[in-house]
Scaffold this motif. Structure first.
Motif, short mmCIF file in Angstrom:
data_model
loop_
_atom_site.label_atom_id
_atom_site.label_comp_id
_atom_site.label_asym_id
_atom_site.label_seq_id
_atom_site.Cartn_x
_atom_site.Cartn_y
_atom_site.Cartn_z
N ASN A 31 -13.93 15.63 6.24
CA ASN A 31 -14.68 14.68 7.06
C ASN A 31 -15.39 13.64 6.22
O ASN A 31 -15.48 12.47 6.61
CB ASN A 31 -15.68 15.42 7.96
N GLN A 32 -15.90 14.03 5.05
CA GLN A 32 -16.57 13.09 4.15
C GLN A 32 -15.59 12.06 3.60
O GLN A 32 -15.95 10.91 3.37
CB GLN A 32 -17.23 13.83 2.98
N MET A 33 -14.35 12.46 3.40
CA MET A 33 -13.34 11.56 2.85
C MET A 33 -12.99 10.44 3.83
O MET A 33 -12.69 9.34 3.43
CB MET A 33 -12.06 12.31 2.49
N GLY A 34 -13.02 10.75 5.11
CA GLY A 34 -12.64 9.74 6.11
C GLY A 34 -11.14 9.55 6.15
O GLY A 34 -10.39 10.48 6.36
N VAL A 35 -10.68 8.34 5.90
CA VAL A 35 -9.25 8.00 5.94
C VAL A 35 -8.60 8.35 4.61
O VAL A 35 -9.09 7.98 3.55
CB VAL A 35 -9.06 6.50 6.25
N PHE A 36 -7.47 9.06 4.68
CA PHE A 36 -6.74 9.46 3.48
C PHE A 36 -5.67 8.44 3.10
O PHE A 36 -5.39 8.24 1.93
CB PHE A 36 -6.08 10.82 3.67
N ALA A 37 -5.04 7.82 4.09
CA ALA A 37 -3.94 6.88 3.83
C ALA A 37 -4.42 5.77 2.90
O ALA A 37 -5.50 5.20 3.08
CB ALA A 37 -3.43 6.29 5.14
N GLY A 38 -3.61 5.51 1.87
CA GLY A 38 -3.94 4.47 0.90
C GLY A 38 -4.70 4.98 -0.31
O GLY A 38 -4.91 4.24 -1.26
#
Length: 91
Positions: A31-38
């Motif tokens: 959840n802390q990472m947010g978006v993984f793509a890219g």
């Protein structure tokens, strides 16, 4: 009597310190990472532990899976270790 109260206070403080040092759960880190793509695999490893499984596909992509008792997430990476997004997630 004071010695007894001292031990209670010491046990309470030790418990508080242990709670503060606790590592966030896998789901909290995701959840802390947010978006993984890219993001690169190296970037993701700065927040996450090493994945439990890694499966290379014939097209050069890799699926890496992180899991614990109650949560699992699989991320798809291209041949340059760039994350293409979430392949699977289960609670």
């Amino acid at each position: 009597m004071f010695l007894y109260l001292g031990w209670i206070a010491a046990a309470f403080l030790a418990g508080v310190l242990l709670m503060l040092r606790r590592k966030p759960t896998l789901q909290q880190r995701v959840n802390q990472m947010g978006v993984f793509a890219g993001r690169t695999y190296a970037e993701i490893l700065r927040t996450m532990d090493a994945p439990q499984t890694e499966a290379r596909q014939a097209d050069g992509q890799t699926v890496r899976t992180w899991r614990n008792q109650d949560y699992s997430i699989s991320l798809l990476f291209d041949g340059r270790d760039m994350c293409l997004g979430v392949e699977d997630e289960s609670h």
